[in-house]
Design a protein around this motif. Structure first.
Motif, mmCIF file in Angstrom:
data_model
loop_
_atom_site.group_PDB
_atom_site.id
_atom_site.type_symbol
_atom_site.label_atom_id
_atom_site.label_comp_id
_atom_site.label_asym_id
_atom_site.label_seq_id
_atom_site.Cartn_x
_atom_site.Cartn_y
_atom_site.Cartn_z
ATOM 1 N N LEU A 19 85.332 54.546 17.864
ATOM 2 C CA LEU A 19 84.118 55.131 17.297
ATOM 3 C C LEU A 19 83.756 54.445 15.974
ATOM 4 C CD1 LEU A 19 81.902 57.321 17.358
ATOM 5 C CD2 LEU A 19 83.506 58.829 16.145
ATOM 6 N N PHE A 20 84.773 54.259 15.112
ATOM 7 C CA PHE A 20 84.519 53.591 13.834
ATOM 8 C C PHE A 20 84.029 52.156 14.052
ATOM 9 C CE2 PHE A 20 87.612 56.615 11.595
ATOM 10 C CZ PHE A 20 86.573 57.360 11.065
ATOM 11 N N LEU A 26 77.001 49.038 14.806
ATOM 12 C CA LEU A 26 75.657 49.590 14.652
ATOM 13 C C LEU A 26 75.094 49.251 13.283
ATOM 14 C CD1 LEU A 26 73.318 51.342 15.657
ATOM 15 C CD2 LEU A 26 74.549 53.356 14.790
ATOM 16 N N ASN A 27 75.953 49.319 12.263
ATOM 17 C CA ASN A 27 75.530 48.962 10.913
ATOM 18 C C ASN A 27 75.098 47.498 10.841
ATOM 19 O OD1 ASN A 27 76.847 47.812 8.022
ATOM 20 N ND2 ASN A 27 75.457 49.531 7.845
ATOM 21 N N LEU A 28 75.855 46.628 11.513
ATOM 22 C CA LEU A 28 75.490 45.211 11.540
ATOM 23 C C LEU A 28 74.159 45.008 12.255
ATOM 24 C CD1 LEU A 28 78.919 43.524 12.358
ATOM 25 C CD2 LEU A 28 77.678 43.453 10.201
ATOM 26 N N VAL A 33 68.389 43.638 11.984
ATOM 27 C CA VAL A 33 66.975 43.946 12.216
ATOM 28 C C VAL A 33 66.204 43.923 10.897
ATOM 29 C CG1 VAL A 33 65.358 45.725 12.976
ATOM 30 C CG2 VAL A 33 67.422 45.261 14.317
ATOM 31 N N ARG A 34 66.784 44.509 9.863
ATOM 32 C CA ARG A 34 66.123 44.518 8.556
ATOM 33 C C ARG A 34 66.003 43.110 7.976
ATOM 34 N NH1 ARG A 34 69.121 49.787 5.749
ATOM 35 N NH2 ARG A 34 67.936 51.397 6.884
ATOM 36 N N ALA A 35 67.010 42.272 8.249
ATOM 37 C CA ALA A 35 66.990 40.911 7.703
ATOM 38 C C ALA A 35 65.848 40.084 8.260
ATOM 39 C CB ALA A 35 68.326 40.219 7.988
ATOM 40 N N GLN A 36 65.372 40.428 9.471
ATOM 41 C CA GLN A 36 64.282 39.671 10.072
ATOM 42 C C GLN A 36 62.972 39.846 9.309
ATOM 43 O OE1 GLN A 36 65.482 37.603 12.532
ATOM 44 N NE2 GLN A 36 67.298 38.689 11.788
ATOM 45 N N LYS A 37 62.894 40.908 8.505
ATOM 46 C CA LYS A 37 61.661 41.189 7.765
ATOM 47 C C LYS A 37 61.682 40.599 6.356
ATOM 48 C CE LYS A 37 61.272 45.600 10.238
ATOM 49 N NZ LYS A 37 61.194 47.085 10.101
ATOM 50 N N ILE A 38 62.835 40.031 5.977
ATOM 51 C CA ILE A 38 62.973 39.481 4.635
ATOM 52 C C ILE A 38 62.369 38.074 4.572
ATOM 53 C CG2 ILE A 38 64.603 38.768 2.843
ATOM 54 C CD1 ILE A 38 66.542 40.866 3.908
ATOM 55 N N VAL A 39 61.503 37.848 3.611
ATOM 56 C CA VAL A 39 60.922 36.522 3.411
ATOM 57 C C VAL A 39 61.894 35.669 2.597
ATOM 58 C CG1 VAL A 39 58.987 35.222 2.437
ATOM 59 C CG2 VAL A 39 58.595 37.474 3.486
ATOM 60 N N ASP A 40 62.228 34.508 3.118
ATOM 61 C CA ASP A 40 63.195 33.626 2.457
ATOM 62 C C ASP A 40 62.501 32.840 1.348
ATOM 63 O OD1 ASP A 40 65.275 32.072 1.699
ATOM 64 O OD2 ASP A 40 65.409 30.900 3.554
ATOM 65 N N ASN A 41 62.828 33.184 0.107
ATOM 66 C CA ASN A 41 62.281 32.475 -1.051
ATOM 67 C C ASN A 41 63.362 31.679 -1.782
ATOM 68 O OD1 ASN A 41 59.583 33.470 -0.773
ATOM 69 N ND2 ASN A 41 60.288 35.447 -1.576
ATOM 70 N N SER A 42 64.373 31.233 -1.032
ATOM 71 C CA SER A 42 65.483 30.510 -1.653
ATOM 72 C C SER A 42 64.991 29.220 -2.297
ATOM 73 C CB SER A 42 66.534 30.168 -0.600
ATOM 74 O OG SER A 42 67.005 31.322 0.070
ATOM 75 N N PRO A 43 65.499 28.899 -3.498
ATOM 76 C CA PRO A 43 65.169 27.595 -4.092
ATOM 77 C C PRO A 43 65.788 26.490 -3.252
ATOM 78 C CG PRO A 43 66.914 28.677 -5.336
ATOM 79 C CD PRO A 43 66.418 29.688 -4.338
ATOM 80 N N LEU A 44 65.064 25.392 -3.077
ATOM 81 C CA LEU A 44 65.523 24.313 -2.211
ATOM 82 C C LEU A 44 65.521 22.979 -2.949
ATOM 83 C CD1 LEU A 44 63.502 25.180 1.040
ATOM 84 C CD2 LEU A 44 65.876 25.784 0.531
ATOM 85 N N ALA A 194 78.410 35.825 24.265
ATOM 86 C CA ALA A 194 79.315 36.421 23.281
ATOM 87 C C ALA A 194 79.208 35.704 21.934
ATOM 88 C CB ALA A 194 80.748 36.378 23.800
ATOM 89 N N LEU A 195 79.159 34.370 21.965
ATOM 90 C CA LEU A 195 79.038 33.617 20.714
ATOM 91 C C LEU A 195 77.677 33.845 20.057
ATOM 92 C CD1 LEU A 195 80.782 30.264 21.660
ATOM 93 C CD2 LEU A 195 81.534 31.898 19.933
ATOM 94 N N ASP A 196 76.623 33.907 20.857
ATOM 95 C CA ASP A 196 75.293 34.167 20.308
ATOM 96 C C ASP A 196 75.253 35.522 19.615
ATOM 97 O OD1 ASP A 196 74.383 31.764 21.200
ATOM 98 O OD2 ASP A 196 73.377 32.560 22.980
ATOM 99 N N ALA A 197 75.880 36.516 20.235
ATOM 100 C CA ALA A 197 75.918 37.844 19.627
ATOM 101 C C ALA A 197 76.664 37.809 18.302
ATOM 102 C CB ALA A 197 76.575 38.837 20.588
ATOM 103 N N HIS A 198 77.738 37.028 18.261
ATOM 104 C CA HIS A 198 78.511 36.918 17.022
ATOM 105 C C HIS A 198 77.669 36.335 15.895
ATOM 106 C CE1 HIS A 198 81.609 35.916 14.143
ATOM 107 N NE2 HIS A 198 81.295 34.629 14.242
ATOM 108 N N PHE A 199 76.979 35.230 16.180
ATOM 109 C CA PHE A 199 76.216 34.568 15.129
ATOM 110 C C PHE A 199 74.987 35.362 14.715
ATOM 111 C CE2 PHE A 199 78.610 30.814 16.536
ATOM 112 C CZ PHE A 199 79.017 30.348 15.308
ATOM 113 N N THR A 200 74.260 35.878 15.683
ATOM 114 C CA THR A 200 73.008 36.558 15.338
ATOM 115 C C THR A 200 73.253 37.929 14.742
ATOM 116 O OG1 THR A 200 72.834 37.408 17.605
ATOM 117 C CG2 THR A 200 71.704 35.354 17.118
ATOM 118 N N LEU A 201 74.302 38.601 15.190
ATOM 119 C CA LEU A 201 74.532 39.977 14.762
ATOM 120 C C LEU A 201 75.492 40.040 13.582
ATOM 121 C CD1 LEU A 201 73.514 42.720 15.767
ATOM 122 C CD2 LEU A 201 75.658 42.988 16.991
ATOM 123 N N GLU A 202 76.713 39.557 13.784
ATOM 124 C CA GLU A 202 77.735 39.715 12.753
ATOM 125 C C GLU A 202 77.431 38.903 11.500
ATOM 126 O OE1 GLU A 202 81.822 39.798 13.584
ATOM 127 O OE2 GLU A 202 81.600 40.467 15.659
#
Length: 231
Positions: A19-20, A26-28, A33-44, A194-202
């Motif tokens: 369960l934990f 679920l938290n990840l 999902v929230r990260a997809q809405k963040i605009v990347d303003n990183s200095p380059l 499985a690898l795609d889930a690891h990279f995109t989610l975790e």
């Protein structure tokens, strides 16, 4: 009766742990999902400006890679980056005939003007990590890119990753893996999923909240001083 209670307790603890783990996943997912809405303003870094181009060392740790060695070297020779700021280390711990064929291949690439060196060891202590450490001690680059033998980075991979090191707080940039044989069989499709889930989610889920992420041992770039600071 005692055995029954022991089974119930063990079973209940197992369910609680699952369960934990489910809540953590679920938290990840929520973070992702929230990260997809963040605009990347990183200095380059502006890699068109020679003064901003950092020196990069690409490390290729290999061991008896007869089936992929030529493919790896031919691919890495196509990498796009200012040649005067690029070094390639072939860290070869092989014990078979590929030592000679790799050395010959490296010499052919070096003759074209590519700064590429073939480094071998008689003592394989530390295995891959030991080879990387030995190469790091003589690396010219301030940034260290690492690829395993079965990885084929796109030609513009450095141009996609290096700019983020303008921020002095960035210690490592880890990239996603793609799959050459995704559709080969149902097994490779499952492994790719499985690898795609690891990279995109975790990794995205952790990184978006400033948590530690796992370096996957390949397909990433490290700031050299970060490696030394980490010990």
């Amino acid at each position: 009766m005692i055995l029954e209670w022991i089974c119930i307790v063990v079973y209940s603890i197992s369910l609680i742990l699952i369960l934990f783990y489910a809540f953590a996943q679920l938290n990840l997912l929520i973070n992702y999902v929230r990260a997809q809405k963040i605009v990347d303003n990183s200095p380059l870094l502006d890699l068109k400006n020679p003064e901003e181009v950092p020196y990069v060392t690409i490390q290729l740790p290999v061991f008896n890679e007869a089936y992929v060695m030529d493919r790896l070297l031919d691919n890495i020779a196509l990498i796009e980056y200012p040649r005067e700021k690029l070094e390639i280390q072939v860290l070869d711990d092989s014990t078979d005939e590929t030592v000679e064929t790799t050395a010959a291949h490296v010499n052919r690439l070096a003759a074209t003007g590519l700064d590429i060196v073939h480094i071998t060891r008689t003592d394989r202590s530390g295995f891959k990590a030991g080879a990387l450490k030995e190469g790091l001690a003589i690396a010219k680059g301030d940034l260290i890119a690492i690829f395993d033998a079965d990885f084929l980075p796109d030609a513009n991979w450095l141009y996609k990753t290096i700019p983020y090191f303008k921020d002095s707080e960035i210690g490592v940039v880890q990239t996603r893996w793609a799959h050459l044989n995704r559709d080969y069989s149902i097994l490779t499709q499952i492994q790719a999923f499985a690898l795609d889930a690891h990279f995109t989610l975790e990794q995205v889920g952790r990184n978006s909240k400033g948590h530690f992420i796992n370096f996957n041992g390949t397909a990433g770039v490290w700031r050299k001083e970060t490696i030394y600071d980490a010990g």
